[in-house]
Design a protein around this motif. Structure first.
Motif, PDB file in Angstrom:
ATOM      1  N   ILE A 119       0.870  -1.309   0.032  1.00 33.25           N
ATOM      2  CA  ILE A 119       0.044  -0.044  -0.061  1.00 33.25           C
ATOM      3  C   ILE A 119       0.834   1.259   0.022  1.00 33.25           C
ATOM      4  N   MET A 120       0.285   2.440  -0.743  1.00 34.45           N
ATOM      5  CA  MET A 120       1.208   3.574  -0.780  1.00 34.45           C
ATOM      6  C   MET A 120       0.599   4.522   0.507  1.00 34.45           C
ATOM      7  N   GLU A 121       1.018   5.052   1.192  1.00 33.23           N
ATOM      8  CA  GLU A 121       0.995   6.264   1.955  1.00 33.23           C
ATOM      9  C   GLU A 121       1.297   7.619   1.317  1.00 33.23           C
ATOM     10  N   VAL A 122       0.265   8.500   1.332  1.00 29.80           N
ATOM     11  CA  VAL A 122       0.776   9.728   0.471  1.00 29.80           C
ATOM     12  C   VAL A 122       0.265  10.790   0.980  1.00 29.80           C
ATOM     13  N   ASP A 123       0.897  12.221   1.066  1.00 28.26           N
ATOM     14  CA  ASP A 123       0.419  13.432   1.635  1.00 28.26           C
ATOM     15  C   ASP A 123      -0.276  14.253   0.691  1.00 28.26           C
ATOM     16  N   VAL A 124      -1.242  14.930   0.852  1.00 28.77           N
ATOM     17  CA  VAL A 124      -1.997  15.560  -0.124  1.00 28.77           C
ATOM     18  C   VAL A 124      -2.533  17.150   0.724  1.00 28.77           C
ATOM     19  N   ALA A 125      -1.763  18.178  -0.441  1.00 29.84           N
ATOM     20  CA  ALA A 125      -1.977  19.375   0.094  1.00 29.84           C
ATOM     21  C   ALA A 125      -2.753  19.970  -1.176  1.00 29.84           C
ATOM     22  N   ARG A 126      -3.362  20.957  -0.943  1.00 29.74           N
ATOM     23  CA  ARG A 126      -4.022  21.990  -1.988  1.00 29.74           C
ATOM     24  C   ARG A 126      -3.419  23.269  -2.340  1.00 29.74           C
ATOM     25  N   SER A 127      -3.434  23.623  -3.422  1.00 29.95           N
ATOM     26  CA  SER A 127      -2.645  24.982  -3.969  1.00 29.95           C
ATOM     27  C   SER A 127      -3.767  25.974  -3.678  1.00 29.95           C
ATOM     28  N   PRO A 128      -3.578  27.090  -3.474  1.00 30.41           N
ATOM     29  CA  PRO A 128      -4.631  28.266  -3.392  1.00 30.41           C
ATOM     30  C   PRO A 128      -5.462  28.468  -4.824  1.00 30.41           C
ATOM     31  N   ASP A 129      -4.858  27.913  -5.944  1.00 30.23           N
ATOM     32  CA  ASP A 129      -5.575  27.943  -7.159  1.00 30.23           C
ATOM     33  C   ASP A 129      -6.462  26.829  -7.250  1.00 30.23           C
ATOM     34  N   GLY A 130      -6.572  25.842  -6.241  1.00 32.50           N
ATOM     35  CA  GLY A 130      -7.409  24.607  -6.327  1.00 32.50           C
ATOM     36  C   GLY A 130      -7.127  23.612  -6.761  1.00 32.50           C
ATOM     37  N   VAL A 131      -5.885  23.223  -6.809  1.00 28.73           N
ATOM     38  CA  VAL A 131      -5.080  21.903  -7.334  1.00 28.73           C
ATOM     39  C   VAL A 131      -4.466  20.993  -6.280  1.00 28.73           C
ATOM     40  N   THR A 186      -2.577  -0.563  -6.845  1.00 28.24           N
ATOM     41  CA  THR A 186      -2.329  -0.544  -5.501  1.00 28.24           C
ATOM     42  C   THR A 186      -3.383   0.346  -4.890  1.00 28.24           C
ATOM     43  N   ALA A 187      -3.386   0.331  -3.463  1.00 32.18           N
ATOM     44  CA  ALA A 187      -4.409   1.225  -2.697  1.00 32.18           C
ATOM     45  C   ALA A 187      -3.456   2.201  -2.101  1.00 32.18           C
ATOM     46  N   LEU A 188      -4.173   3.526  -2.056  1.00 34.39           N
ATOM     47  CA  LEU A 188      -3.362   4.617  -1.180  1.00 34.39           C
ATOM     48  C   LEU A 188      -4.041   5.047   0.196  1.00 34.39           C
ATOM     49  N   GLN A 189      -3.026   5.188   0.827  1.00 36.82           N
ATOM     50  CA  GLN A 189      -3.497   5.821   2.201  1.00 36.82           C
ATOM     51  C   GLN A 189      -3.441   7.454   1.915  1.00 36.82           C
ATOM     52  N   ILE A 190      -4.419   8.029   2.228  1.00 38.79           N
ATOM     53  CA  ILE A 190      -4.381   9.627   1.923  1.00 38.79           C
ATOM     54  C   ILE A 190      -4.109  10.320   3.430  1.00 38.79           C
ATOM     55  N   ASP A 191      -3.099  10.901   3.535  1.00 39.29           N
ATOM     56  CA  ASP A 191      -3.090  11.919   4.559  1.00 39.29           C
ATOM     57  C   ASP A 191      -3.295  13.422   4.087  1.00 39.29           C
ATOM     58  N   PHE A 192      -4.163  13.934   4.619  1.00 37.77           N
ATOM     59  CA  PHE A 192      -4.685  15.259   4.544  1.00 37.77           C
ATOM     60  C   PHE A 192      -3.918  16.329   5.245  1.00 37.77           C
ATOM     61  N   LYS A 193      -3.257  17.078   4.412  1.00 38.21           N
ATOM     62  CA  LYS A 193      -2.526  18.278   5.088  1.00 38.21           C
ATOM     63  C   LYS A 193      -3.428  19.383   5.199  1.00 38.21           C
ATOM     64  N   ARG A 194      -2.972  20.309   6.143  1.00 34.84           N
ATOM     65  CA  ARG A 194      -4.062  21.314   6.297  1.00 34.84           C
ATOM     66  C   ARG A 194      -4.891  21.999   5.401  1.00 34.84           C
ATOM     67  N   THR A 195      -4.157  22.191   4.280  1.00 35.07           N
ATOM     68  CA  THR A 195      -4.728  22.876   2.996  1.00 35.07           C
ATOM     69  C   THR A 195      -5.452  21.967   2.238  1.00 35.07           C
ATOM     70  N   ALA A 196      -5.740  20.657   2.341  1.00 37.29           N
ATOM     71  CA  ALA A 196      -6.452  19.815   1.565  1.00 37.29           C
ATOM     72  C   ALA A 196      -8.115  20.001   1.903  1.00 37.29           C
ATOM     73  N   ASP A 197      -8.688  19.693   0.820  1.00 42.77           N
ATOM     74  CA  ASP A 197     -10.283  19.748   1.089  1.00 42.77           C
ATOM     75  C   ASP A 197     -10.758  18.550   0.859  1.00 42.77           C
ATOM     76  N   PHE A 198     -11.516  17.965   2.035  1.00 42.33           N
ATOM     77  CA  PHE A 198     -12.105  16.701   2.217  1.00 42.33           C
ATOM     78  C   PHE A 198     -13.126  16.307   0.897  1.00 42.33           C
ATOM     79  N   GLU A 199     -13.989  17.318   0.720  1.00 46.49           N
ATOM     80  CA  GLU A 199     -14.846  17.060  -0.407  1.00 46.49           C
ATOM     81  C   GLU A 199     -14.468  16.898  -1.788  1.00 46.49           C
ATOM     82  N   GLU A 200     -13.217  17.813  -2.040  1.00 45.20           N
ATOM     83  CA  GLU A 200     -12.475  17.836  -3.404  1.00 45.20           C
ATOM     84  C   GLU A 200     -11.901  16.549  -3.534  1.00 45.20           C
TER      85      GLU A 200
END
Length: 313
Positions: A80-92, A150-164
């Motif tokens: 399994i792959m654990e990854v960290d996810v952030a969001r840019s101010p322009d929505g990516v 494979t499967a991903l474990q998604i670690d939400f960083k503080r800028t990430a948006d759950f719904e998106e």
């Protein structure tokens, strides 16, 4: 100053060297046939434990949270792959652990203030500080890469948006291939409301904490318990197993006192197999190859042909 790897020099000079652009022969696949929880249960029933590669399993020349690093891990072992996810101010949404770009890229500045149009121009840097030929991957690219692999474990960083993020997971067909990491009861409840079909990783130190989570509206069958990185708790693992809740234990960490670093320093990699024997279903580690070798020696590493594991010819 960021150093430039020989690999990058070759790329800039037009070398024909390929950097994980194609799926290698013999690469492992770890894909649930139906449900990720059922797949983990299946491995538990056959006395096997899964490896979760922390931050995608970086290695020299292959930076953390990069698709080439994850591709290389799957060439060596099912994981399994654990990854960290952030969001840019322009929505990516993109893969990034830190609040700043300085450590892991050729850029600098705050993640929360740097637009994707700038981030996408940067190169990733490996743990030794060497610049690589790899760009920062979007979450969409990582999800598209993971599908069927494979499967991903998604670690939400503080800028990430759950719904998106959840919308992207569904859009790319990965709803049965993800574990969403929550750090509070409120976050776990919200993630379950948004994605009742997806698994949620939540830190549990006692069975009573599971009761609190269930009372908040998160069913036991959607929970996978993260049980820390320090103290081994076979009693807790057994109690969670009795309620059909899978167990993750982390040997990871940069500290010299992390179990990964202790095992490496003292040459005691067999401890990974002992953790598996003690009731750990998923080992979250910065040393996926060494952990897999120890599990394989103890016949506790998943094998091709069972529980959603395959290997390309």
């Amino acid at each position: 100053m960021k150093f430039t790897t020989p690999a990058l020099v070759c790329a800039l000079l037009g070398s024909t060297i390929a950097f994980a652009q194609e799926t290698p022969d013999g690469q492992w696949r770890l894909v649930p046939e139906s449900d990720l929880s059922a797949m983990i249960d299946c491995h538990e029933a056959t006395d096997k434990s899964l490896i979760s590669a922390h931050r995608g399993g970086p290695s020299p020349g292959l930076p953390e949270n990069s698709i080439p690093a994850m591709d290389a891990v799957l060439t060596a072992l099912p994981a399994i792959m654990e990854v960290d996810v952030a969001r840019s101010p322009d929505g990516v949404h993109y893969l990034m652990h830190d609040r700043r770009l300085d450590r892991t890229t050729t850029g600098s500045g705050s993640v929360s203030e740097t637009p994707w149009t700038e981030v996408e121009q940067l190169f990733l840097v490996d743990t030794a500080g060497w610049q690589t030929p790899y760009r920062v991957p979007t979450l969409r690219a990582a999800l598209e890469w993971a599908l069927g692999r494979t499967a991903l474990q998604i670690d939400f960083k503080r800028t990430a948006d759950f719904e998106e993020v959840i919308a992207l997971v569904r859009e790319t067909g990965n709803a049965n291939n993800v574990i969403l990491i929550a750090y509070s009861v409120g976050a776990a409840r919200r993630l379950h409301e948004l994605a009742p079909e997806m698994l949620i990783s939540f830190s549990l130190n006692a069975p009573g904490e599971l009761d609190e989570l269930v009372a908040a509206g998160v069913p036991e069958d959607r929970v996978i318990a993260f049980t820390g990185t320090r103290t081994v708790r076979p009693d807790l693992y057994a109690a969670l197993d009795a309620r059909d809740v899978e167990v993750i234990f982390g040997t990871l960490g940069r500290s010299p006192s992390s179990l990964d670093n202790i095992f490496a320093r003292f040459g005691t990699d067999e401890r990974y197999a002992e953790l598996s024997e003690g009731g750990v279903d998923v080992l979250a580690t910065d040393r996926p190859r060494e952990a897999a070798a120890a599990l394989a020696d103890a016949e506790r590493l998943p094998v091709a042909g069972q529980c959603g594991v395959a290997r390309a010819p």
